[in-house]
Design an enzyme around this catalytic site. Structure first.
Site, PDB file in Angstrom:
ATOM      1  N   PRO A 128       5.563   3.178  -3.175  1.00 41.68           N
ATOM      2  CA  PRO A 128       4.699   2.001  -3.201  1.00 41.68           C
ATOM      3  C   PRO A 128       3.494   2.068  -2.263  1.00 41.68           C
ATOM      4  O   PRO A 128       3.580   2.589  -1.152  1.00 41.68           O
ATOM      5  CB  PRO A 128       5.637   0.858  -2.786  1.00 41.68           C
ATOM      6  CG  PRO A 128       6.797   1.518  -2.134  1.00 41.68           C
ATOM      7  CD  PRO A 128       6.929   2.860  -2.774  1.00 41.68           C
ATOM      8  N   ASN A 129       2.413   1.517  -2.770  1.00 42.73           N
ATOM      9  CA  ASN A 129       1.132   1.372  -2.047  1.00 42.73           C
ATOM     10  C   ASN A 129       0.348   2.665  -1.913  1.00 42.73           C
ATOM     11  O   ASN A 129      -0.764   2.673  -1.374  1.00 42.73           O
ATOM     12  CB  ASN A 129       1.342   0.739  -0.654  1.00 42.73           C
ATOM     13  CG  ASN A 129       1.986  -0.630  -0.753  1.00 42.73           C
ATOM     14  OD1 ASN A 129       1.458  -1.495  -1.440  1.00 42.73           O
ATOM     15  ND2 ASN A 129       3.127  -0.816  -0.115  1.00 42.73           N
ATOM     16  N   ARG A 179      -6.680   2.391   1.716  1.00 41.73           N
ATOM     17  CA  ARG A 179      -5.571   1.805   2.483  1.00 41.73           C
ATOM     18  C   ARG A 179      -5.540   2.385   3.898  1.00 41.73           C
ATOM     19  O   ARG A 179      -5.287   3.590   4.076  1.00 41.73           O
ATOM     20  CB  ARG A 179      -4.250   2.110   1.781  1.00 41.73           C
ATOM     21  CG  ARG A 179      -3.040   1.587   2.514  1.00 41.73           C
ATOM     22  CD  ARG A 179      -1.738   2.084   1.898  1.00 41.73           C
ATOM     23  NE  ARG A 179      -0.610   1.639   2.693  1.00 41.73           N
ATOM     24  CZ  ARG A 179       0.592   2.207   2.677  1.00 41.73           C
ATOM     25  NH1 ARG A 179       0.827   3.246   1.883  1.00 41.73           N
ATOM     26  NH2 ARG A 179       1.541   1.756   3.440  1.00 41.73           N
ATOM     27  N   TYR A 218      -4.054   6.850   6.992  1.00 42.34           N
ATOM     28  CA  TYR A 218      -3.715   7.657   5.818  1.00 42.34           C
ATOM     29  C   TYR A 218      -4.863   8.542   5.326  1.00 42.34           C
ATOM     30  O   TYR A 218      -4.693   9.301   4.378  1.00 42.34           O
ATOM     31  CB  TYR A 218      -3.224   6.742   4.684  1.00 42.34           C
ATOM     32  CG  TYR A 218      -1.964   5.991   5.051  1.00 42.34           C
ATOM     33  CD1 TYR A 218      -0.776   6.674   5.292  1.00 42.34           C
ATOM     34  CD2 TYR A 218      -1.952   4.600   5.187  1.00 42.34           C
ATOM     35  CE1 TYR A 218       0.387   6.003   5.648  1.00 42.34           C
ATOM     36  CE2 TYR A 218      -0.797   3.911   5.547  1.00 42.34           C
ATOM     37  CZ  TYR A 218       0.366   4.630   5.777  1.00 42.34           C
ATOM     38  OH  TYR A 218       1.520   3.959   6.135  1.00 42.34           O
ATOM     39  N   ASN A 227       7.487  11.292  -1.437  1.00 44.27           N
ATOM     40  CA  ASN A 227       7.040  10.382  -0.378  1.00 44.27           C
ATOM     41  C   ASN A 227       7.548   8.994  -0.769  1.00 44.27           C
ATOM     42  O   ASN A 227       6.936   8.316  -1.606  1.00 44.27           O
ATOM     43  CB  ASN A 227       5.514  10.378  -0.247  1.00 44.27           C
ATOM     44  CG  ASN A 227       5.070   9.516   0.931  1.00 44.27           C
ATOM     45  OD1 ASN A 227       5.865   8.733   1.469  1.00 44.27           O
ATOM     46  ND2 ASN A 227       3.820   9.645   1.323  1.00 44.27           N
ATOM     47  N   ALA A 272       7.303   2.953   1.871  1.00 46.39           N
ATOM     48  CA  ALA A 272       8.119   1.964   2.593  1.00 46.39           C
ATOM     49  C   ALA A 272       9.588   1.995   2.173  1.00 46.39           C
ATOM     50  O   ALA A 272      10.469   1.624   2.960  1.00 46.39           O
ATOM     51  CB  ALA A 272       7.537   0.566   2.404  1.00 46.39           C
ATOM     52  N   GLU A 292      11.408  15.533   1.671  1.00 45.24           N
ATOM     53  CA  GLU A 292      10.836  14.218   2.020  1.00 45.24           C
ATOM     54  C   GLU A 292       9.513  14.472   2.732  1.00 45.24           C
ATOM     55  O   GLU A 292       9.463  15.268   3.678  1.00 45.24           O
ATOM     56  CB  GLU A 292      11.809  13.469   2.940  1.00 45.24           C
ATOM     57  CG  GLU A 292      11.274  12.119   3.410  1.00 45.24           C
ATOM     58  CD  GLU A 292      12.212  11.421   4.397  1.00 45.24           C
ATOM     59  OE1 GLU A 292      13.366  11.868   4.585  1.00 45.24           O
ATOM     60  OE2 GLU A 292      11.762  10.429   4.999  1.00 45.24           O
ATOM     61  N   HIS A 337       5.738  12.700   4.349  1.00 42.70           N
ATOM     62  CA  HIS A 337       4.950  11.545   4.764  1.00 42.70           C
ATOM     63  C   HIS A 337       3.575  12.021   5.189  1.00 42.70           C
ATOM     64  O   HIS A 337       3.456  13.074   5.838  1.00 42.70           O
ATOM     65  CB  HIS A 337       5.625  10.807   5.926  1.00 42.70           C
ATOM     66  CG  HIS A 337       6.979  10.298   5.569  1.00 42.70           C
ATOM     67  ND1 HIS A 337       7.167   9.143   4.839  1.00 42.70           N
ATOM     68  CD2 HIS A 337       8.212  10.806   5.788  1.00 42.70           C
ATOM     69  CE1 HIS A 337       8.460   8.957   4.639  1.00 42.70           C
ATOM     70  NE2 HIS A 337       9.116   9.956   5.197  1.00 42.70           N
ATOM     71  N   ARG A 348       5.230   5.905  14.960  1.00 41.23           N
ATOM     72  CA  ARG A 348       4.671   4.592  14.619  1.00 41.23           C
ATOM     73  C   ARG A 348       5.671   3.472  14.959  1.00 41.23           C
ATOM     74  O   ARG A 348       6.481   3.635  15.852  1.00 41.23           O
ATOM     75  CB  ARG A 348       4.261   4.599  13.141  1.00 41.23           C
ATOM     76  CG  ARG A 348       3.190   5.672  12.856  1.00 41.23           C
ATOM     77  CD  ARG A 348       2.788   5.700  11.395  1.00 41.23           C
ATOM     78  NE  ARG A 348       2.219   4.427  10.970  1.00 41.23           N
ATOM     79  CZ  ARG A 348       2.066   4.066   9.696  1.00 41.23           C
ATOM     80  NH1 ARG A 348       2.437   4.905   8.739  1.00 41.23           N
ATOM     81  NH2 ARG A 348       1.538   2.901   9.385  1.00 41.23           N
TER      82      ARG A 348
HETATM   83  C1  DQA Z   1       4.355   6.766   4.586  1.00 43.01           C
HETATM   84  C2  DQA Z   1       4.914   6.137   5.867  1.00 43.01           C
HETATM   85  C3  DQA Z   1       5.666   4.863   5.552  1.00 43.01           C
HETATM   86  O1  DQA Z   1       6.160   4.282   6.752  1.00 43.01           O
HETATM   87  C4  DQA Z   1       4.762   3.852   4.888  1.00 43.01           C
HETATM   88  O2  DQA Z   1       5.489   2.704   4.513  1.00 43.01           O
HETATM   89  C5  DQA Z   1       4.008   4.411   3.724  1.00 43.01           C
HETATM   90  C6  DQA Z   1       3.502   5.778   3.799  1.00 43.01           C
HETATM   91  C7  DQA Z   1       3.465   7.980   4.873  1.00 43.01           C
HETATM   92  O3  DQA Z   1       3.194   8.728   3.932  1.00 43.01           O
HETATM   93  O4  DQA Z   1       3.027   8.189   6.016  1.00 43.01           O
HETATM   94  O5  DQA Z   1       3.704   3.714   2.769  1.00 43.01           O
HETATM   95  O6  DQA Z   1       5.445   7.200   3.801  1.00 43.01           O
END
Ligand code: DQA
Length: 148
Positions: A11-12, A19, A24, A75, A78, A102, A104, A111
């Protein structure tokens, strides 16, 4: 037949580029996925990229990969921090013999406290975080380097 890798973003992440660019970066999801497809081809892999904001859809894609025997770069965004459904689907995927990386963009460990927990990590073959789009590319390299 080239080795197929499913590259999933949660998501997002469709909003990448606009964003929180200080966290990011300014690359869009399209840019990132283009880099992923190119890197995969250079490594002799075949990557398919998908993004969803929907937990159920993500679980479905993890089951699809498990059934097909595909490795996954994920990825979970959240969902990383609280989705036991995604975590259980990852455990199933790896239990079926696929590898799971996994990834990120940022380094969640550096963070907010709620980002320090990953409910996916216990199942992952490995985790790469903090290198922006490079985290995805490094994940592909790790899979190719250990190719079975
Ligand atoms: C994320 C880190 C997560 O905490 C966050 O909610 C994201 C992006 C990252 O790629 O750094 O949406 O997965």
């Amino acid at each position: 037949m080239s080795h197929h890798v499913l590259v999933l973003s949660g998501p997002n992440l469709a909003a990448l580029g606009s964003r929180e660019p200080e966290i990011y970066g300014t690359l869009t999801l399209d840019d990132l996925q283009g880099q992923v497809v190119d890197e995969a081809a250079a490594l002799g892999l075949e990557a398919t990229c998908r993004q969803t904001d929907d937990e159920g859809e993500l679980v479905g894609w993890l089951h699809e990969a498990a059934a097909a025997g595909w490795d996954v770069v994920l990825n979970p965004a959240a969902f990383t921090h609280y989705s036991y459904a995604v975590g259980d689907a990852c455990a199933h995927l790896v239990g079926m013999g696929s590898r799971l990386v996994e990834v990120h963009l940022s380094n969640p460990a550096a963070r907010e406290t709620f980002r320090h927990t990953s409910v996916v990590a216990r199942s992952a073959t490995g985790t790469i975080a903090g290198f922006g789009a490079g985290s995805y590319l490094l994940a592909l390299r790790a899979l190719a380097a250990q190719d079975r």
